[in-house]
Write a protein that holds these residues in place. Sequence first.
Motif, PDB file in Angstrom:
ATOM      1  N   PHE A 341      -2.032  30.457  42.111  1.00  0.00           N
ATOM      2  CA  PHE A 341      -2.086  29.239  43.075  1.00  0.00           C
ATOM      3  C   PHE A 341      -1.462  28.080  42.816  1.00  0.00           C
ATOM      4  CE2 PHE A 341      -6.382  31.705  42.649  1.00  0.00           C
ATOM      5  CZ  PHE A 341      -6.590  31.939  43.815  1.00  0.00           C
ATOM      6  N   TYR A 342      -0.594  27.951  41.862  1.00  0.00           N
ATOM      7  CA  TYR A 342       0.158  26.768  41.380  1.00  0.00           C
ATOM      8  C   TYR A 342       1.326  26.698  42.431  1.00  0.00           C
ATOM      9  CZ  TYR A 342       3.631  24.068  38.858  1.00  0.00           C
ATOM     10  OH  TYR A 342       4.494  22.935  38.679  1.00  0.00           O
ATOM     11  N   GLU A 343       1.551  25.332  42.913  1.00  0.00           N
ATOM     12  CA  GLU A 343       2.554  25.273  44.105  1.00  0.00           C
ATOM     13  C   GLU A 343       3.653  24.549  43.484  1.00  0.00           C
ATOM     14  OE1 GLU A 343       0.446  22.798  46.900  1.00  0.00           O
ATOM     15  OE2 GLU A 343      -1.217  24.615  47.349  1.00  0.00           O
ATOM     16  N   ARG A 344       4.143  24.677  42.370  1.00  0.00           N
ATOM     17  CA  ARG A 344       5.233  24.172  41.762  1.00  0.00           C
ATOM     18  C   ARG A 344       5.342  22.648  42.163  1.00  0.00           C
ATOM     19  NH1 ARG A 344       7.471  27.758  38.462  1.00  0.00           N
ATOM     20  NH2 ARG A 344       9.330  26.663  38.359  1.00  0.00           N
ATOM     21  N   ARG A 345       4.278  21.937  41.860  1.00  0.00           N
ATOM     22  CA  ARG A 345       4.338  20.424  42.171  1.00  0.00           C
ATOM     23  C   ARG A 345       3.882  19.892  40.695  1.00  0.00           C
ATOM     24  NH1 ARG A 345       0.061  19.624  46.784  1.00  0.00           N
ATOM     25  NH2 ARG A 345       0.631  17.296  46.322  1.00  0.00           N
ATOM     26  N   THR A 346       3.980  18.562  40.591  1.00  0.00           N
ATOM     27  CA  THR A 346       3.948  17.625  39.514  1.00  0.00           C
ATOM     28  C   THR A 346       2.457  17.725  39.017  1.00  0.00           C
ATOM     29  OG1 THR A 346       5.457  16.407  39.908  1.00  0.00           O
ATOM     30  CG2 THR A 346       4.075  15.682  38.388  1.00  0.00           C
ATOM     31  N   VAL A 347       1.863  17.978  37.897  1.00  0.00           N
ATOM     32  CA  VAL A 347       0.452  18.267  37.692  1.00  0.00           C
ATOM     33  C   VAL A 347       0.133  16.935  36.754  1.00  0.00           C
ATOM     34  CG1 VAL A 347      -1.244  19.329  36.299  1.00  0.00           C
ATOM     35  CG2 VAL A 347       0.463  20.740  37.405  1.00  0.00           C
ATOM     36  N   ARG A 348      -1.031  16.270  37.159  1.00  0.00           N
ATOM     37  CA  ARG A 348      -1.346  15.108  36.728  1.00  0.00           C
ATOM     38  C   ARG A 348      -2.951  15.500  35.878  1.00  0.00           C
ATOM     39  NH1 ARG A 348       0.514   9.938  36.009  1.00  0.00           N
ATOM     40  NH2 ARG A 348      -0.501   8.943  33.982  1.00  0.00           N
ATOM     41  N   LYS A 349      -3.694  16.494  36.279  1.00  0.00           N
ATOM     42  CA  LYS A 349      -4.975  16.638  35.786  1.00  0.00           C
ATOM     43  C   LYS A 349      -5.442  18.219  35.617  1.00  0.00           C
ATOM     44  CE  LYS A 349      -9.917  15.772  36.717  1.00  0.00           C
ATOM     45  NZ  LYS A 349     -10.891  15.143  37.647  1.00  0.00           N
ATOM     46  N   ILE A 350      -5.962  18.642  34.533  1.00  0.00           N
ATOM     47  CA  ILE A 350      -6.431  19.968  34.191  1.00  0.00           C
ATOM     48  C   ILE A 350      -7.826  19.958  33.998  1.00  0.00           C
ATOM     49  CG2 ILE A 350      -5.950  22.001  33.006  1.00  0.00           C
ATOM     50  CD1 ILE A 350      -3.086  20.721  32.548  1.00  0.00           C
ATOM     51  N   SER A 351      -8.797  20.758  34.493  1.00  0.00           N
ATOM     52  CA  SER A 351      -9.896  21.334  34.002  1.00  0.00           C
ATOM     53  C   SER A 351     -10.065  22.667  33.778  1.00  0.00           C
ATOM     54  CB  SER A 351     -11.065  20.490  34.958  1.00  0.00           C
ATOM     55  OG  SER A 351     -10.708  21.135  36.294  1.00  0.00           O
ATOM     56  N   ILE A 352     -11.050  23.042  32.973  1.00  0.00           N
ATOM     57  CA  ILE A 352     -11.215  24.364  32.502  1.00  0.00           C
ATOM     58  C   ILE A 352     -12.631  24.350  32.170  1.00  0.00           C
ATOM     59  CG2 ILE A 352     -10.823  26.193  30.864  1.00  0.00           C
ATOM     60  CD1 ILE A 352      -7.963  25.181  30.538  1.00  0.00           C
ATOM     61  N   SER A 353     -13.595  25.518  32.753  1.00  0.00           N
ATOM     62  CA  SER A 353     -14.785  25.812  32.278  1.00  0.00           C
ATOM     63  C   SER A 353     -15.152  27.171  32.114  1.00  0.00           C
ATOM     64  CB  SER A 353     -15.774  25.085  33.331  1.00  0.00           C
ATOM     65  OG  SER A 353     -15.756  25.687  34.761  1.00  0.00           O
ATOM     66  N   LEU A 354     -16.138  27.515  31.316  1.00  0.00           N
ATOM     67  CA  LEU A 354     -16.470  28.669  31.047  1.00  0.00           C
ATOM     68  C   LEU A 354     -18.133  28.737  31.697  1.00  0.00           C
ATOM     69  CD1 LEU A 354     -15.981  31.709  29.693  1.00  0.00           C
ATOM     70  CD2 LEU A 354     -16.683  30.807  27.577  1.00  0.00           C
ATOM     71  N   SER A 355     -18.569  29.715  32.578  1.00  0.00           N
ATOM     72  CA  SER A 355     -19.725  29.668  33.074  1.00  0.00           C
ATOM     73  C   SER A 355     -20.441  31.218  33.148  1.00  0.00           C
ATOM     74  CB  SER A 355     -19.848  28.827  34.462  1.00  0.00           C
ATOM     75  OG  SER A 355     -19.250  29.733  35.252  1.00  0.00           O
ATOM     76  N   ASN A 356     -21.451  31.160  33.628  1.00  0.00           N
ATOM     77  CA  ASN A 356     -21.944  32.542  33.871  1.00  0.00           C
ATOM     78  C   ASN A 356     -22.496  33.109  32.298  1.00  0.00           C
ATOM     79  OD1 ASN A 356     -23.327  34.991  34.879  1.00  0.00           O
ATOM     80  ND2 ASN A 356     -21.406  35.686  35.465  1.00  0.00           N
ATOM     81  N   ILE A 357     -23.076  32.201  31.754  1.00  0.00           N
ATOM     82  CA  ILE A 357     -23.211  32.239  30.222  1.00  0.00           C
ATOM     83  C   ILE A 357     -24.355  33.267  29.782  1.00  0.00           C
ATOM     84  CG2 ILE A 357     -23.875  30.824  28.330  1.00  0.00           C
ATOM     85  CD1 ILE A 357     -21.354  30.113  29.578  1.00  0.00           C
ATOM     86  N   CYS A 358     -24.250  33.818  28.565  1.00  0.00           N
ATOM     87  CA  CYS A 358     -25.279  34.647  28.110  1.00  0.00           C
ATOM     88  C   CYS A 358     -25.088  34.332  26.514  1.00  0.00           C
ATOM     89  CB  CYS A 358     -25.093  35.993  28.549  1.00  0.00           C
ATOM     90  SG  CYS A 358     -23.298  36.656  27.762  1.00  0.00           S
ATOM     91  N   ASP A 359     -25.730  34.974  25.708  1.00  0.00           N
ATOM     92  CA  ASP A 359     -25.840  34.772  24.165  1.00  0.00           C
ATOM     93  C   ASP A 359     -24.346  35.729  23.709  1.00  0.00           C
ATOM     94  OD1 ASP A 359     -28.206  33.270  23.981  1.00  0.00           O
ATOM     95  OD2 ASP A 359     -29.449  34.848  23.787  1.00  0.00           O
ATOM     96  N   ASP A 360     -23.933  34.859  22.684  1.00  0.00           N
ATOM     97  CA  ASP A 360     -22.649  35.740  22.125  1.00  0.00           C
ATOM     98  C   ASP A 360     -23.047  36.484  20.842  1.00  0.00           C
ATOM     99  OD1 ASP A 360     -19.903  36.139  21.731  1.00  0.00           O
ATOM    100  OD2 ASP A 360     -19.622  34.454  20.611  1.00  0.00           O
TER     101      ASP A 360
END
Length: 418
Positions: A341-360
């Motif tokens: 999905f990256y459009e070869r533009r200048t990046v200023r913010k990044i977010s990452i999340s892990l969901s659909n959680i269960c016991d590890d």
Amino acid sequence: MDYSKFKKKTILCIDMKSFYASCSAVAMGLDPLTCHLAVVGDTERKGSVVLAASPALKRDFGIRTGSRLFEIPDDERIHIVNARMASYLKQSMEITKLFHRYVPSECIHTYSVDESFLQIDGTEKLWGSKFEVAKKIKDEISETFGLPCAIGIGPNLLMAKLCLDLEAKKSGIAEWTYDDIEKKLWSLEPLSRMWGIGPRVERTLNRMGIRNVKQLANYPLHLLEQKFGIMGNQLYHHAWGIDLSEMGAPIMQGQISFGKSQILLRDYHDPKEVKHVILEMSEEVARRARRAGKAGRTISLGIGYSKDEGGGGFHRSKSIDSPTSITLEVYGACLKLFEQFYERRTVRKISISLSNICDDEEVQLDLFNEKRPKQHDLGYVMDSIREKYGSDALLRAVSYTKGGTALHRSKLVGGHKA
């Protein structure tokens, strides 16, 4: 809705007004309510984000949390200070100690550094009515610390929070009961003003023809559950003011996730450098999941482009077959999303999340990756070393490159200067 079936508690939701700005104002001998003060991440960077603005600065100059340093007018009345996170955390702990004088520890839930819930059932003989104890706490915080606060009162955690956000922050102290739902909550629009509904959920609800809380409350429950799963059940009941959460439990059960968001210190033009930061952040997200003994099946990546190029960005998710808390598996999923999905533009913010959680509790074997159990165990070993010797005791090689941010951020408290 038959509210007689639900237990009515007495919950206070206490919010410290513009906490960072108020703490800094008091330290400088200023009145937190009348001074014009902004707390920023770094006064040396014009693009630095405003972390907190005093009420007067919001009112008179329109500067709010999330504004940029360069947007603050050059006015001699305005004070601009660096964040002092260690000091704010210490002040927050002192306020929590004050709460212990009114209720036992099991009746206190610290929701964030500037917001707490207190259950005051059974304290009437000691402190008086719910309004009397709320006023006592509000006055003591003001007299002891010089800090202003607002208090919402409700029969459950959700109602107390809604009362705080929608009424008490303006009046100081307010109460909502179940009788107030139709009159005070149902007219709420847009839906993102409702606590627990974010922009993405709001857009989905809007596409379903739901634009205010009344429409949500009267939408067929089975259709909401069909669309959102357990979260649909929660959305429906929250629209009716129903919340069965206990003190200390996540108020939106089923929405637990582990995430990290970072506004970069500069524009990133090179996608290779962006990938370095994605790896660092994947490490942190996986570490947070491991610390809670959890794993997740859905990995989300958000990329925000520089405002100099028109802003915008994307937020996409990818679900994997087996739940994971392994750094490289989180990173691998993020990398696929980035490359797609990256459009070869200048990046200023990044977010990452892990969901659909269960016991590890156990790692599913993978016929194509026999090293997976070792990778899983290695993550916990690395975490224990960092817990003992500091977050910078073990860093990946990318953290020492030009694009890496983890080494710098390891010296910060809460992502900002101590």
